[in-house]
Design a protein around this motif. Sequence first.
Motif, PDB file in Angstrom:
ATOM      1  N   ARG A  67      76.992 102.838  70.937  1.00 54.36           N
ATOM      2  CA  ARG A  67      76.473 103.148  69.816  1.00 54.36           C
ATOM      3  C   ARG A  67      76.487 104.781  69.892  1.00 54.36           C
ATOM      4  O   ARG A  67      75.994 105.119  70.755  1.00 54.36           O
ATOM      5  N   LYS A  68      77.283 105.413  68.708  1.00 54.07           N
ATOM      6  CA  LYS A  68      77.119 107.023  68.685  1.00 54.07           C
ATOM      7  C   LYS A  68      76.589 107.287  67.393  1.00 54.07           C
ATOM      8  O   LYS A  68      77.194 106.761  66.316  1.00 54.07           O
ATOM      9  N   ASN A  69      75.831 108.076  67.361  1.00 55.39           N
ATOM     10  CA  ASN A  69      74.985 108.658  65.904  1.00 55.39           C
ATOM     11  C   ASN A  69      74.753 107.260  64.959  1.00 55.39           C
ATOM     12  O   ASN A  69      74.998 107.328  63.675  1.00 55.39           O
ATOM     13  N   GLY A  70      74.106 106.388  65.748  1.00 51.58           N
ATOM     14  CA  GLY A  70      73.726 105.261  64.943  1.00 51.58           C
ATOM     15  C   GLY A  70      74.577 104.091  64.593  1.00 51.58           C
ATOM     16  O   GLY A  70      74.456 103.136  63.732  1.00 51.58           O
ATOM     17  N   PHE A  71      76.184 104.301  64.764  1.00 49.00           N
ATOM     18  CA  PHE A  71      76.766 103.455  64.614  1.00 49.00           C
ATOM     19  C   PHE A  71      77.999 103.003  65.830  1.00 49.00           C
ATOM     20  O   PHE A  71      78.241 103.870  66.608  1.00 49.00           O
ATOM     21  N   ALA A  72      78.018 101.745  65.858  1.00 47.67           N
ATOM     22  CA  ALA A  72      78.975 101.201  67.194  1.00 47.67           C
ATOM     23  C   ALA A  72      80.307 100.938  66.490  1.00 47.67           C
ATOM     24  O   ALA A  72      80.451  99.812  65.750  1.00 47.67           O
ATOM     25  N   THR A  73      81.310 101.577  66.770  1.00 48.08           N
ATOM     26  CA  THR A  73      82.624 101.182  66.554  1.00 48.08           C
ATOM     27  C   THR A  73      82.895  99.575  66.915  1.00 48.08           C
ATOM     28  O   THR A  73      82.428  99.293  68.040  1.00 48.08           O
ATOM     29  N   ASN A  74      83.477  98.942  66.078  1.00 48.58           N
ATOM     30  CA  ASN A  74      83.694  97.506  66.464  1.00 48.58           C
ATOM     31  C   ASN A  74      84.958  96.780  65.993  1.00 48.58           C
ATOM     32  O   ASN A  74      85.482  97.390  64.997  1.00 48.58           O
ATOM     33  N   VAL A  75      85.203  95.671  66.565  1.00 45.24           N
ATOM     34  CA  VAL A  75      86.345  94.650  66.175  1.00 45.24           C
ATOM     35  C   VAL A  75      85.728  93.330  66.129  1.00 45.24           C
ATOM     36  O   VAL A  75      85.127  92.884  67.003  1.00 45.24           O
ATOM     37  N   ASN A  76      85.900  92.791  64.830  1.00 38.43           N
ATOM     38  CA  ASN A  76      85.569  91.318  64.733  1.00 38.43           C
ATOM     39  C   ASN A  76      86.701  90.409  64.383  1.00 38.43           C
ATOM     40  O   ASN A  76      87.629  91.121  63.839  1.00 38.43           O
ATOM     41  N   VAL A  77      86.517  89.314  64.856  1.00 47.36           N
ATOM     42  CA  VAL A  77      87.676  88.297  64.529  1.00 47.36           C
ATOM     43  C   VAL A  77      86.939  87.079  63.837  1.00 47.36           C
ATOM     44  O   VAL A  77      86.002  86.527  64.183  1.00 47.36           O
ATOM     45  N   ILE A  78      87.797  86.861  62.749  1.00 47.33           N
ATOM     46  CA  ILE A  78      87.198  85.599  61.898  1.00 47.33           C
ATOM     47  C   ILE A  78      88.235  84.746  61.922  1.00 47.33           C
ATOM     48  O   ILE A  78      89.461  85.142  61.765  1.00 47.33           O
ATOM     49  N   ARG A  79      87.948  83.363  62.207  1.00 48.09           N
ATOM     50  CA  ARG A  79      89.089  82.397  62.098  1.00 48.09           C
ATOM     51  C   ARG A  79      88.573  81.157  61.258  1.00 48.09           C
ATOM     52  O   ARG A  79      87.367  80.791  61.189  1.00 48.09           O
ATOM     53  N   GLU A  80      89.474  80.762  60.282  1.00 48.97           N
ATOM     54  CA  GLU A  80      89.152  80.027  59.231  1.00 48.97           C
ATOM     55  C   GLU A  80      90.403  79.240  58.854  1.00 48.97           C
ATOM     56  O   GLU A  80      91.430  79.570  58.953  1.00 48.97           O
ATOM     57  N   PRO A  81      90.008  77.745  58.248  1.00 47.07           N
ATOM     58  CA  PRO A  81      91.351  76.925  58.277  1.00 47.07           C
ATOM     59  C   PRO A  81      92.042  77.771  57.292  1.00 47.07           C
ATOM     60  O   PRO A  81      91.594  78.465  56.001  1.00 47.07           O
ATOM     61  N   ALA A  82      93.536  77.565  57.193  1.00 46.11           N
ATOM     62  CA  ALA A  82      94.389  77.841  56.076  1.00 46.11           C
ATOM     63  C   ALA A  82      94.801  76.770  55.496  1.00 46.11           C
ATOM     64  O   ALA A  82      94.610  75.642  55.737  1.00 46.11           O
ATOM     65  N   PRO A  83      94.929  76.976  54.111  1.00 41.13           N
ATOM     66  CA  PRO A  83      95.168  75.902  53.086  1.00 41.13           C
ATOM     67  C   PRO A  83      96.571  75.200  53.513  1.00 41.13           C
ATOM     68  O   PRO A  83      97.297  76.031  54.193  1.00 41.13           O
ATOM     69  N   GLU A  84      96.756  73.875  53.232  1.00 39.36           N
ATOM     70  CA  GLU A  84      97.699  73.363  53.621  1.00 39.36           C
ATOM     71  C   GLU A  84      99.176  74.055  53.005  1.00 39.36           C
ATOM     72  O   GLU A  84      99.501  74.371  52.101  1.00 39.36           O
ATOM     73  N   GLY A  85     100.196  74.223  53.967  1.00 35.10           N
ATOM     74  CA  GLY A  85     101.298  74.822  53.707  1.00 35.10           C
ATOM     75  C   GLY A  85     101.553  76.062  53.451  1.00 35.10           C
ATOM     76  O   GLY A  85     102.548  76.882  52.817  1.00 35.10           O
ATOM     77  N   ALA A  86     100.144  77.029  53.541  1.00 33.92           N
ATOM     78  CA  ALA A  86     100.134  78.419  53.079  1.00 33.92           C
ATOM     79  C   ALA A  86     100.818  79.399  54.152  1.00 33.92           C
ATOM     80  O   ALA A  86     100.881  78.821  55.553  1.00 33.92           O
ATOM     81  N   GLY A  87     101.549  80.461  53.578  1.00 34.93           N
ATOM     82  CA  GLY A  87     102.282  81.391  54.507  1.00 34.93           C
ATOM     83  C   GLY A  87     101.502  82.512  54.410  1.00 34.93           C
ATOM     84  O   GLY A  87     100.713  82.588  53.661  1.00 34.93           O
ATOM     85  N   LEU A  88     102.209  83.493  55.271  1.00 33.54           N
ATOM     86  CA  LEU A  88     101.766  84.633  54.998  1.00 33.54           C
ATOM     87  C   LEU A  88     101.711  85.521  53.695  1.00 33.54           C
ATOM     88  O   LEU A  88     100.635  86.154  53.244  1.00 33.54           O
ATOM     89  N   ASP A  89     102.692  85.037  53.122  1.00 36.04           N
ATOM     90  CA  ASP A  89     102.961  86.043  51.644  1.00 36.04           C
ATOM     91  C   ASP A  89     101.572  85.329  50.801  1.00 36.04           C
ATOM     92  O   ASP A  89     101.100  85.939  49.740  1.00 36.04           O
ATOM     93  N   ASP A  90     101.504  84.069  50.906  1.00 36.26           N
ATOM     94  CA  ASP A  90     100.268  83.437  49.886  1.00 36.26           C
ATOM     95  C   ASP A  90      98.907  84.070  50.478  1.00 36.26           C
ATOM     96  O   ASP A  90      98.158  84.557  49.328  1.00 36.26           O
ATOM     97  N   VAL A  91      98.820  84.091  51.683  1.00 33.22           N
ATOM     98  CA  VAL A  91      97.430  84.725  52.118  1.00 33.22           C
ATOM     99  C   VAL A  91      97.474  86.180  51.671  1.00 33.22           C
ATOM    100  O   VAL A  91      96.439  86.797  51.483  1.00 33.22           O
TER     101      VAL A  91
END
Length: 173
Positions: A67-91
Amino acid sequence: MRFCVPVLAVLALLTGCGGDDGSSNKEGRASGSGYSVALPGGWSDVTDRPELAESPIRIDRLFTKRRKNGFATNVNVIREPAPEGAGLDDVKAQYERLLEGLGNRALTPPRDRQLDGEGAVGRDYMTRNRTQQRQVFSIHDGRIYTVTFTAPPGTFQAEQKEFEQTLGSWQWE
């Protein structure tokens, strides 16, 4: 095509959270659900913090710097189900509408990216609470993986190199 992307709406709640608690990754890699990454020096995996258990979204992994100046630079990863047949363009279309609808500013055009050789899409923007974010998402094994780097505007440019190193180390498992 509808699918769950409320994660973007809640990411603002996570900005500034965490911080280095002194724990380290002795192996140099952190494992998530279906992937692993190498953490740069000074970064810690703080996913097991109790306050994350109360989050309205399930964070798969959360990595932070000291933490610097009250903030911690961060990286988060979220993993969720993709809709059936969805591709990158849909998302991508859904993410576009959501990012813009949340009042984010200075959105860059979407860019083609890679996560361990697979297609991904990335975009930078400034949040309403004045942090800068770079978000990259990909679809793998029927799941959408959203990786978000958050830093204060004054350090975003300097610290994005470490985020890019982390993305470059991404390995699907």
